[in-house]
Design a protein around this motif. Structure first.
Motif, PDB file in Angstrom:
ATOM      1  N   TRP A  12      35.091  10.090   1.634  1.00 62.33           N
ATOM      2  CA  TRP A  12      35.144  11.026   0.509  1.00 62.33           C
ATOM      3  C   TRP A  12      33.827  11.057  -0.239  1.00 62.33           C
ATOM      4  CZ3 TRP A  12      34.820  10.201  -4.850  1.00 62.33           C
ATOM      5  CH2 TRP A  12      35.180  11.288  -5.645  1.00 62.33           C
ATOM      6  N   ALA A  13      33.186   9.916  -0.426  1.00 60.64           N
ATOM      7  CA  ALA A  13      31.930   9.830  -1.176  1.00 60.64           C
ATOM      8  C   ALA A  13      30.835  10.657  -0.502  1.00 60.64           C
ATOM      9  CB  ALA A  13      31.491   8.368  -1.297  1.00 60.64           C
ATOM     10  N   TRP A  14      30.795  10.652   0.830  1.00 62.71           N
ATOM     11  CA  TRP A  14      29.790  11.434   1.563  1.00 62.71           C
ATOM     12  C   TRP A  14      29.987  12.924   1.281  1.00 62.71           C
ATOM     13  CZ3 TRP A  14      29.500  15.356   5.093  1.00 62.71           C
ATOM     14  CH2 TRP A  14      28.323  15.497   5.836  1.00 62.71           C
ATOM     15  N   SER A  15      31.230  13.363   1.286  1.00 62.55           N
ATOM     16  CA  SER A  15      31.536  14.771   1.045  1.00 62.55           C
ATOM     17  C   SER A  15      31.177  15.205  -0.365  1.00 62.55           C
ATOM     18  CB  SER A  15      33.026  15.025   1.305  1.00 62.55           C
ATOM     19  OG  SER A  15      33.355  14.703   2.643  1.00 62.55           O
ATOM     20  N   LYS A  16      31.235  14.295  -1.295  1.00 60.92           N
ATOM     21  CA  LYS A  16      30.871  14.619  -2.681  1.00 60.92           C
ATOM     22  C   LYS A  16      29.378  14.874  -2.795  1.00 60.92           C
ATOM     23  CE  LYS A  16      32.868  14.462  -6.109  1.00 60.92           C
ATOM     24  NZ  LYS A  16      33.431  15.576  -6.909  1.00 60.92           N
ATOM     25  N   VAL A  17      28.580  14.156  -2.016  1.00 62.92           N
ATOM     26  CA  VAL A  17      27.132  14.324  -2.051  1.00 62.92           C
ATOM     27  C   VAL A  17      26.712  15.596  -1.317  1.00 62.92           C
ATOM     28  CG1 VAL A  17      24.903  13.317  -1.382  1.00 62.92           C
ATOM     29  CG2 VAL A  17      26.760  11.830  -2.194  1.00 62.92           C
ATOM     30  N   TYR A  18      27.426  15.910  -0.221  1.00 57.39           N
ATOM     31  CA  TYR A  18      27.078  17.070   0.606  1.00 57.39           C
ATOM     32  C   TYR A  18      28.257  18.048   0.678  1.00 57.39           C
ATOM     33  CZ  TYR A  18      23.638  13.591   2.112  1.00 57.39           C
ATOM     34  OH  TYR A  18      22.656  12.617   2.141  1.00 57.39           O
ATOM     35  N   PRO A  19      28.608  18.666  -0.448  1.00 56.74           N
ATOM     36  CA  PRO A  19      29.803  19.526  -0.490  1.00 56.74           C
ATOM     37  C   PRO A  19      29.740  20.725   0.464  1.00 56.74           C
ATOM     38  CG  PRO A  19      28.461  19.820  -2.464  1.00 56.74           C
ATOM     39  CD  PRO A  19      27.923  18.621  -1.762  1.00 56.74           C
TER      40      PRO A  19
ATOM     41  N   LYS B 295      19.191  17.284  -0.541  1.00 59.23           N
ATOM     42  CA  LYS B 295      20.181  16.615  -1.388  1.00 59.23           C
ATOM     43  C   LYS B 295      19.839  15.130  -1.527  1.00 59.23           C
ATOM     44  CE  LYS B 295      23.770  17.615  -2.821  1.00 59.23           C
ATOM     45  NZ  LYS B 295      24.189  17.899  -4.214  1.00 59.23           N
TER      46      LYS B 295
ATOM     47  N   GLU C 212      19.303  13.133  -5.002  1.00 60.06           N
ATOM     48  CA  GLU C 212      20.145  11.974  -5.292  1.00 60.06           C
ATOM     49  C   GLU C 212      19.341  10.680  -5.378  1.00 60.06           C
ATOM     50  OE1 GLU C 212      23.510  11.805  -5.786  1.00 60.06           O
ATOM     51  OE2 GLU C 212      23.722  13.981  -5.689  1.00 60.06           O
TER      52      GLU C 212
ATOM     53  N   VAL D  86      31.302  19.821   3.994  1.00 62.90           N
ATOM     54  CA  VAL D  86      32.611  19.152   4.042  1.00 62.90           C
ATOM     55  C   VAL D  86      33.363  19.438   5.342  1.00 62.90           C
ATOM     56  CG1 VAL D  86      34.901  19.046   2.990  1.00 62.90           C
ATOM     57  CG2 VAL D  86      32.875  19.018   1.542  1.00 62.90           C
TER      58      VAL D  86
END
Length: 314
Positions: free
Chosen positions: A185-192, A158, A162, A195
């Motif tokens: 939250w931003a980290w979770s968006k990159v690595y869904p 990922k 990115e 989560v």
């Protein structure tokens, strides 16, 4: 709560402490591994993840995985050894109480009495003999770590997509150590896919299971060496959301002491030595036998384990 249950639950708390200490140790092992990888990546100071960096990182990942395996295996073996000792301690305390009430200085060599049993319990878990699939403890830890390796590889892939820099990837790795709720939250968006992933969950689950099985199996085996135990009573944790239907149904059930099921993985249940008579009644029975009254159960028990006692010759 009878006197035997009080003894068991007091010792069971010590097993819970061992489990908690093991959880902290496992998290520390994973944290150190991630921090080592993150530092190596950050030291590269590249604007994007190159093929060279990717190859180096893959080598580091394999190396750290082997280190994790060795450290967790060593730490878990130490914990199951402590747990086995506590399972035996339950029957040791019960026998001591009975002998004290009898007023006989038995000079019992408990260490000798239970040592071979303790060694076998530990060996059966480490070697895999306790389980149907015969998987060794190292095999189970390695398998648990496969998911960890997959998760890190996923982060790398990922990161490449990115266009992340080596420093950004290093920071993301350090974020992965945190509890899911503490990640931005931003980290979770990159690595869904990560989560809700807890970095050390599989290893923790394995350790908790191994420790509990070591404690329960040593309780069972030492109960079979205690002539006053007539069965083993299953006590479920009865925690909301943590106790399965099977364990709820087993709660309070008394199993023959030579035929007791082990708890399921991640279990929290306790096994109580089931003795119908209170310690004073049992002490009286022992006293009568010492004074010459015939007792086939105690005769057979003494024939088998008498060399560890110094109070009677038959």
């Amino acid at each position: 709560m009878n006197e035997y249950e009080k003894i068991t639950r007091s010792i069971r708390k010590k097993v819970s402490k061992v489990t908690l200490e093991q959880q902290k140790e496992i998290l520390k092992i994973y944290t150190e591994a991630i921090e080592n990888m993150a530092k190596k990546v950050a030291d590269e100071k590249e604007d994007s993840i190159t093929k060279k960096l990717l190859n180096e990182f893959t080598k580091d990942l394999i190396s750290e995985k082997i280190t994790i395996l060795k450290n967790i295996s060593k730490s878990t073996t130490k914990s199951i050894t402590k747990a086995a000792g506590y399972g035996i301690k339950t029957n040791e305390e019960i026998l001591k109480r009975i002998f004290d009430l009898t007023g006989v200085n038995s000079n019992v060599n408990y260490e000798g009495l239970f040592s071979s049993t303790k060694k076998k319990i530990i060996n059966d878990i480490v070697s895999g003999k306790l389980y149907k699939d015969n998987k060794t403890l190292s095999d189970r830890i390695w398998r648990a770590n496969n998911k960890f390796e997959d998760n890190i590889q996923y982060m790398i892939n990922k990161g490449i997509l990115e266009g992340k820099s080596s420093l950004e990837l290093a920071r993301d790795l350090e974020t992965f150590i945190k509890e899911p709720a503490r990640r931005p939250w931003a980290w979770s968006k990159v690595y869904p896919q990560l989560v809700g992933t807890v970095i050390d969950y599989n290893a923790q689950r394995l350790a908790r299971t191994s420790i509990n099985h070591s404690y329960q199996n040593s309780t069972i085996q030492s109960c079979n060496m205690n002539p006053f135990v007539e069965g083993i009573q299953w006590h479920s944790a009865l925690q909301h959301g943590r106790t399965c239907e099977v364990c709820r149904e087993r709660h309070g059930e008394v199993f023959p002491k030579d035929n007791v099921p082990l708890d399921h993985p991640n279990g929290l249940c306790t096994m109580i030595p089931y003795i119908l008579k209170d310690s004073e009644e049992v002490a009286g029975e022992l006293r009568n036998w010492l004074d010459g009254e015939d007792n086939s159960v105690l005769n057979e028990w003494y024939q088998q384990y008498g060399l560890y006692f110094a109070f009677k010759e038959i």
